[in-house]
Design an enzyme around this catalytic site. Structure first.
Site, PDB file in Angstrom:
ATOM      1  N   ASP A 199      57.161  34.961  40.333  1.00  0.00           N
ATOM      2  CA  ASP A 199      56.544  35.308  41.618  1.00  0.00           C
ATOM      3  C   ASP A 199      57.176  36.626  42.065  1.00  0.00           C
ATOM      4  O   ASP A 199      58.194  37.060  41.501  1.00  0.00           O
ATOM      5  CB  ASP A 199      56.800  34.198  42.660  1.00  0.00           C
ATOM      6  CG  ASP A 199      56.142  34.515  43.995  1.00  0.00           C
ATOM      7  OD1 ASP A 199      54.925  34.770  44.022  1.00  0.00           O
ATOM      8  OD2 ASP A 199      56.845  34.547  45.036  1.00  0.00           O
ATOM      9  N   SER A 200      56.594  37.230  43.091  1.00  0.00           N
ATOM     10  CA  SER A 200      57.189  38.460  43.627  1.00  0.00           C
ATOM     11  C   SER A 200      58.487  38.166  44.370  1.00  0.00           C
ATOM     12  O   SER A 200      59.291  39.058  44.606  1.00  0.00           O
ATOM     13  CB  SER A 200      56.199  39.108  44.592  1.00  0.00           C
ATOM     14  OG  SER A 200      55.893  38.173  45.618  1.00  0.00           O
ATOM     15  N   TYR A 253      53.595  41.819  46.249  1.00  0.00           N
ATOM     16  CA  TYR A 253      52.484  42.096  45.339  1.00  0.00           C
ATOM     17  C   TYR A 253      51.174  42.277  46.133  1.00  0.00           C
ATOM     18  O   TYR A 253      50.276  42.988  45.709  1.00  0.00           O
ATOM     19  CB  TYR A 253      52.284  40.923  44.362  1.00  0.00           C
ATOM     20  CG  TYR A 253      53.206  40.896  43.154  1.00  0.00           C
ATOM     21  CD1 TYR A 253      54.127  41.905  42.903  1.00  0.00           C
ATOM     22  CD2 TYR A 253      53.134  39.833  42.252  1.00  0.00           C
ATOM     23  CE1 TYR A 253      54.950  41.850  41.772  1.00  0.00           C
ATOM     24  CE2 TYR A 253      53.943  39.777  41.125  1.00  0.00           C
ATOM     25  CZ  TYR A 253      54.850  40.783  40.887  1.00  0.00           C
ATOM     26  OH  TYR A 253      55.652  40.732  39.768  1.00  0.00           O
ATOM     27  N   GLY A 254      51.096  41.587  47.261  1.00  0.00           N
ATOM     28  CA  GLY A 254      49.859  41.606  48.050  1.00  0.00           C
ATOM     29  C   GLY A 254      49.478  42.990  48.540  1.00  0.00           C
ATOM     30  O   GLY A 254      48.314  43.239  48.861  1.00  0.00           O
ATOM     31  N   CYS A 306      52.133  32.454  41.552  1.00  0.00           N
ATOM     32  CA  CYS A 306      51.752  33.450  42.547  1.00  0.00           C
ATOM     33  C   CYS A 306      50.240  33.640  42.489  1.00  0.00           C
ATOM     34  O   CYS A 306      49.698  33.940  41.424  1.00  0.00           O
ATOM     35  CB  CYS A 306      52.470  34.757  42.197  1.00  0.00           C
ATOM     36  SG  CYS A 306      51.954  36.164  43.177  1.00  0.00           S
ATOM     37  N   ASN A 307      49.591  33.420  43.613  1.00  0.00           N
ATOM     38  CA  ASN A 307      48.130  33.571  43.635  1.00  0.00           C
ATOM     39  C   ASN A 307      47.700  35.013  43.403  1.00  0.00           C
ATOM     40  O   ASN A 307      46.734  35.284  42.697  1.00  0.00           O
ATOM     41  CB  ASN A 307      47.565  33.116  44.990  1.00  0.00           C
ATOM     42  CG  ASN A 307      47.768  31.651  45.227  1.00  0.00           C
ATOM     43  OD1 ASN A 307      48.874  31.217  45.508  1.00  0.00           O
ATOM     44  ND2 ASN A 307      46.717  30.872  45.094  1.00  0.00           N
ATOM     45  N   THR A 308      48.446  35.944  44.020  1.00  0.00           N
ATOM     46  CA  THR A 308      48.071  37.356  43.933  1.00  0.00           C
ATOM     47  C   THR A 308      48.146  37.831  42.479  1.00  0.00           C
ATOM     48  O   THR A 308      47.236  38.499  41.988  1.00  0.00           O
ATOM     49  CB  THR A 308      49.009  38.207  44.819  1.00  0.00           C
ATOM     50  OG1 THR A 308      49.015  37.632  46.121  1.00  0.00           O
ATOM     51  CG2 THR A 308      48.553  39.634  44.904  1.00  0.00           C
ATOM     52  N   CYS A 325      48.467  31.394  49.110  1.00  0.00           N
ATOM     53  CA  CYS A 325      49.605  32.230  48.710  1.00  0.00           C
ATOM     54  C   CYS A 325      50.763  31.269  48.509  1.00  0.00           C
ATOM     55  O   CYS A 325      51.001  30.397  49.360  1.00  0.00           O
ATOM     56  CB  CYS A 325      49.928  33.229  49.817  1.00  0.00           C
ATOM     57  SG  CYS A 325      51.522  34.058  49.590  1.00  0.00           S
ATOM     58  N   HIS A 350      53.810  31.528  48.825  1.00  0.00           N
ATOM     59  CA  HIS A 350      54.863  31.563  49.850  1.00  0.00           C
ATOM     60  C   HIS A 350      54.582  30.598  51.023  1.00  0.00           C
ATOM     61  O   HIS A 350      55.513  30.089  51.640  1.00  0.00           O
ATOM     62  CB  HIS A 350      54.973  32.970  50.469  1.00  0.00           C
ATOM     63  CG  HIS A 350      55.795  33.928  49.675  1.00  0.00           C
ATOM     64  ND1 HIS A 350      55.361  34.477  48.494  1.00  0.00           N
ATOM     65  CD2 HIS A 350      57.026  34.455  49.916  1.00  0.00           C
ATOM     66  CE1 HIS A 350      56.288  35.307  48.035  1.00  0.00           C
ATOM     67  NE2 HIS A 350      57.308  35.305  48.883  1.00  0.00           N
TER      68      HIS A 350
HETATM   69  N1  DGL Z   1      53.511  34.630  46.511  1.00  0.00           N
HETATM   70  C1  DGL Z   1      52.428  35.521  46.274  1.00  0.00           C
HETATM   71  C2  DGL Z   1      51.085  34.810  46.272  1.00  0.00           C
HETATM   72  O1  DGL Z   1      51.025  33.642  45.964  1.00  0.00           O
HETATM   73  C3  DGL Z   1      52.305  36.796  47.027  1.00  0.00           C
HETATM   74  C4  DGL Z   1      53.373  37.365  47.826  1.00  0.00           C
HETATM   75  C5  DGL Z   1      53.342  38.874  47.804  1.00  0.00           C
HETATM   76  O2  DGL Z   1      52.477  39.496  48.447  1.00  0.00           O
HETATM   77  O3  DGL Z   1      54.180  39.404  47.106  1.00  0.00           O
HETATM   78  O4  DGL Z   1      50.074  35.399  46.525  1.00  0.00           O
END
Ligand code: DGL
Length: 262
Positions: A8-9, A40-41, A71-73, A182, A184
């Site tokens: 993940d980020s 990452y977003g 991580c979804n992104t 997300c 997080h």
């Molecule tokens: N945890 C990440 C997600 O699931 C994104 C967080 C980020 O923007 O870095 O999208």
């Protein structure tokens, strides 16, 4: 032992790591927080893809048995290309639980909160068209929320105006089900529930992803059956001492993370 690698980020992947560790106590895990490129977003797609490819390469060199985009992104941005490029390792991604929301909603009004990059992604749009075509799906991004969750000082996320605005918008749409899109966000689920109201059912994908990890390892006959007590190593691409504070805050573990130069 060959580890399962989660990426993940930052700390978001903990919402996958926690149920996965519980489900697979004999497995070794390596958790990687790509803090140098967080969030990452807000990154261009090309950067997120390059990061995911470089870390996948590292995972293969380190004989990982599986690479999980927790991580979804990263998933909506890179998983399709990643699977084509690195076919030698099983790759698991995560996407918002749209399908489960469709099964659970009573009034057909579903909310999704996610990062700006996921909100814009074709991948998420396809998912909604495929599974929720006859429902009303309202998507809001919450700029600043992931930064708040990662803040060393520990900001109170309830006071974050972007989150308040997003949830007010969704409340006015009368949603009864909300997907946390997300990884997080489950870490502050209670705060989100407070703002959304107790009548909104909040769902995230951590449990489903960890069951999927187990299913794939089982099908590949790659599950450890011994009594080996699984170990976890934490890596971050920036500021290990700050990441250690996060490990303590969200996992209640005293751990020394290592700097990963990838
Ligand atoms: N945890 C990440 C997600 O699931 C994104 C967080 C980020 O923007 O870095 O999208």
């Amino acid at each position: 032992m060959r580890p399962i690698i989660l990426l993940d980020s930052g700390v978001g992947g903990f919402s996958v790591y926690k149920p996965a560790k519980e489900l697979l106590p004999n497995e070794d895990f390596i958790y990687i927080a790509d803090k140098k490129y967080f969030p990452y977003g807000d990154q261009p797609a090309k950067i997120v893809q390059e990061r995911v490819f470089s870390i996948a390469q590292w995972a293969i060199e380190n004989k990982a048995k599986m690479f999980v985009l927790a991580c979804n992104t990263a998933t909506v941005t890179a998983v399709k290309k990643l699977r084509k490029k690195y076919s030698s390792i099983p790759v698991i991604g995560m996407v918002p639980v749209i399908k489960t929301c469709v099964e659970q909603t009573k009034n057909g009004k579903i909310g999704v909160i996610c990062t700006p990059r996921t909100a814009r992604s074709a991948y998420q749009k396809e998912l909604i068209t495929r599974f929720a075509n006859d429902k009303n799906v309202y998507i809001r991004s919450c700029p600043g929320l992931v930064e708040s969750i990662e803040s060393i000082k520990g900001h109170a996320v309830d006071n974050l105006s972007e989150l308040q605005k997003a949830l007010l918008y969704l409340k006015n749409k009368n949603i009864d089900t909300l997907a946390l899109g997300c990884s997080h966000f489950p870490l502050v689920k209670d705060n989100i529930q407070n703002l959304a109201g107790e009548n909104v059912l909040i769902l995230d994908s951590g449990g489903a992803v960890s069951r999927h990890i187990k299913r794939v390892l089982k099908n590949n006959k790659d599950l450890y059956k011994s009594n080996h007590k699984g170990r976890t190593q934490f890596y971050t691409t920036a500021k290990p001492s700050e990441f250690d504070i996060m490990i303590k805050r969200y996992l209640n573990l005293k751990s020394r993370s290592k700097l990963l130069r990838v």
